[in-house]
Design a protein around this motif. Sequence first.
Motif, PDB file in Angstrom:
ATOM      1  N   LEU A 132       0.829  -1.216   0.000  1.00 17.27           N
ATOM      2  CA  LEU A 132       0.000   0.000   0.000  1.00 17.27           C
ATOM      3  C   LEU A 132       0.860   1.261   0.000  1.00 17.27           C
ATOM      4  N   CYS A 133       2.035   1.166   0.619  1.00 17.67           N
ATOM      5  CA  CYS A 133       2.910   2.346   0.690  1.00 17.67           C
ATOM      6  C   CYS A 133       3.485   2.717  -0.687  1.00 17.67           C
ATOM      7  N   LEU A 174      -2.488   6.145  -2.522  1.00 15.81           N
ATOM      8  CA  LEU A 174      -3.812   6.076  -1.926  1.00 15.81           C
ATOM      9  C   LEU A 174      -3.973   7.168  -0.879  1.00 15.81           C
ATOM     10  N   LYS A 175      -5.096   7.884  -0.950  1.00 17.56           N
ATOM     11  CA  LYS A 175      -5.418   8.966  -0.006  1.00 17.56           C
ATOM     12  C   LYS A 175      -6.377   8.431   1.049  1.00 17.56           C
ATOM     13  N   PRO A 176      -6.394   9.032   2.238  1.00 15.24           N
ATOM     14  CA  PRO A 176      -5.523  10.083   2.770  1.00 15.24           C
ATOM     15  C   PRO A 176      -4.152   9.538   3.120  1.00 15.24           C
ATOM     16  N   GLU A 177      -3.228  10.492   3.339  1.00 21.56           N
ATOM     17  CA  GLU A 177      -1.843  10.131   3.650  1.00 21.56           C
ATOM     18  C   GLU A 177      -1.443  10.643   5.024  1.00 21.56           C
ATOM     19  N   PHE A 178      -0.441  10.002   5.612  1.00 18.87           N
ATOM     20  CA  PHE A 178       0.124  10.416   6.889  1.00 18.87           C
ATOM     21  C   PHE A 178       1.620  10.212   6.823  1.00 18.87           C
ATOM     22  N   LEU A 179       2.378  11.285   7.033  1.00 19.17           N
ATOM     23  CA  LEU A 179       3.835  11.283   6.906  1.00 19.17           C
ATOM     24  C   LEU A 179       4.278  10.814   5.529  1.00 19.17           C
ATOM     25  N   GLY A 180       3.492  11.141   4.525  1.00 19.66           N
ATOM     26  CA  GLY A 180       3.834  10.860   3.144  1.00 19.66           C
ATOM     27  C   GLY A 180       3.484   9.466   2.674  1.00 19.66           C
ATOM     28  N   ILE A 181       2.814   8.647   3.537  1.00 18.58           N
ATOM     29  CA  ILE A 181       2.418   7.303   3.113  1.00 18.58           C
ATOM     30  C   ILE A 181       0.910   7.163   3.356  1.00 18.58           C
ATOM     31  N   PRO A 182       0.256   6.252   2.631  1.00 15.38           N
ATOM     32  CA  PRO A 182      -1.182   6.075   2.835  1.00 15.38           C
ATOM     33  C   PRO A 182      -1.497   5.759   4.308  1.00 15.38           C
ATOM     34  N   LEU A 183      -2.593   6.389   4.797  1.00 14.73           N
ATOM     35  CA  LEU A 183      -2.971   6.228   6.209  1.00 14.73           C
ATOM     36  C   LEU A 183      -3.282   4.775   6.555  1.00 14.73           C
ATOM     37  N   GLY A 210      -1.985   2.124   5.227  1.00 17.05           N
ATOM     38  CA  GLY A 210      -0.724   1.407   5.337  1.00 17.05           C
ATOM     39  C   GLY A 210      -0.046   1.686   6.663  1.00 17.05           C
ATOM     40  N   PHE A 211      -0.147   2.958   7.126  1.00 13.39           N
ATOM     41  CA  PHE A 211       0.429   3.330   8.417  1.00 13.39           C
ATOM     42  C   PHE A 211      -0.219   2.537   9.546  1.00 13.39           C
ATOM     43  N   PHE A 212      -1.556   2.440   9.520  1.00 12.51           N
ATOM     44  CA  PHE A 212      -2.253   1.665  10.543  1.00 12.51           C
ATOM     45  C   PHE A 212      -1.854   0.186  10.501  1.00 12.51           C
ATOM     46  N   GLY A 213      -1.643  -0.325   9.319  1.00 15.53           N
ATOM     47  CA  GLY A 213      -1.213  -1.718   9.191  1.00 15.53           C
ATOM     48  C   GLY A 213       0.130  -1.953   9.849  1.00 15.53           C
ATOM     49  N   PHE A 214       1.085  -1.001   9.629  1.00 15.85           N
ATOM     50  CA  PHE A 214       2.394  -1.113  10.283  1.00 15.85           C
ATOM     51  C   PHE A 214       2.244  -1.077  11.812  1.00 15.85           C
ATOM     52  N   MET A 215       1.387  -0.160  12.318  1.00 16.30           N
ATOM     53  CA  MET A 215       1.207  -0.024  13.767  1.00 16.30           C
ATOM     54  C   MET A 215       0.608  -1.289  14.378  1.00 16.30           C
ATOM     55  N   ILE A 216      -0.399  -1.850  13.686  1.00 14.94           N
ATOM     56  CA  ILE A 216      -1.025  -3.072  14.194  1.00 14.94           C
ATOM     57  C   ILE A 216      -0.013  -4.220  14.208  1.00 14.94           C
ATOM     58  N   ALA A 217       0.777  -4.347  13.140  1.00 13.10           N
ATOM     59  CA  ALA A 217       1.787  -5.402  13.073  1.00 13.10           C
ATOM     60  C   ALA A 217       2.830  -5.216  14.174  1.00 13.10           C
TER      61      ALA A 217
END
Length: 384
Positions: free
Chosen positions: A340-341, A345-354, A356-363
């Motif tokens: 996803l990064c 894909l919008k919206p973005e957070f720190l330049g990456i799709p939001l 995808g960011f949540f996926g990293f945090m959950i992992a």
Amino acid sequence: AVKLLNLSDALTSVVDMNTVVDEFWTTAKQEMDFHHEAACAKRFKKTYQDVKYINAPEILDEYTTHRVLAMEYIGGIEIDDTEQLDRQGYDRAEISKKLAYNYINQIIEVGFFHADPHSGNLRIDNGQIVWIDFGMMGELNSRDRDLMKQGVKSIVNENTPLLVETILTLGLCKREIDYSKFTVEMDRFMNKYVNMSLEEIDLPAMVQDMFTICHQYAIMLPKGISMLARSLVTIEGTMRVLDPKVNILSVLSSYKSELLHINWNRKLRSVAVRGAESFEDMLDLPIQAKYLMDAIQKGHVKVNLNLLGSETPLANLDRMINRIVVCILIASLLLGSSILCTTELKPEFLGIPLIGFFGFMIAFAMSLWLFVKMLFLHQKNKPF
């Protein structure tokens, strides 16, 4: 009193208290019916009419009703009046041994025993031990009596396998037990007492230890055992008053020859009955084999395999599989989030799709949780 309380706790563990309450209620109703007590007294007196040192009151039937019990007057000396017994020249050790010998005979030979053998129900009169108050009597059928004899024989002969067989036959197993572990436990029980002299063995403690082992392996004993265990503790206390050096187990050593005696008439009848039953079963074998083959051909036969002692390895395997599944989920989240990064894909957070960011945090959270589980909780053997 403490011994009786401890024995009561052990009995609660291995005897169905509902059946015990029913047994007490039945006994109470019988004690309130003096015709029942009179019948028990006459039966007891007839059983031991040829034993010179045992006696019981004569029942006066013409005056006995449901509410009135008439019997001959018994004088003599109360069995716990040691001073009077000594003055009259009685040998208290001999009385104690004969009392125990007779009580063992009541249990394992006759199967009809006095269930309340305290000192108030025993008197010494004209050189005889006189039993009174037959309102509470225990009865063992032929099967239970043979098992009791077999159990006594196993203890006297220090035969652990025979004792194990006796308990498992006498009791009802509430769950599957590990036979080898149960045998080891009974062997420890036997070794604990085999090195003691019979005078040193504490019968209430021995009975409590036996019931504790039965509770540990969920073996429920018949309701009559509660009455028998209580009466054995009572008779032991009565004997101790007469002679502290004598207990009921020491008398078993002199009873050993009778225990080893084989009743050949009963044995031959038993063999004949089992032979007839085996012959009938043998005639049914071809038919049963045909049914089995038909069931196998139709796919109706199922085999259930239950491995005793496999609970711990299976639990460890289950935890390992759960951890593998969590690792696969973490890897999937990381891979999906990385793909996803690469998109816009919008919206973005720190330049990456939001997302995808949540996926990293959950992992990351799942990885941290798994690490803590494996590092700390595994040492406490808690399920994953």
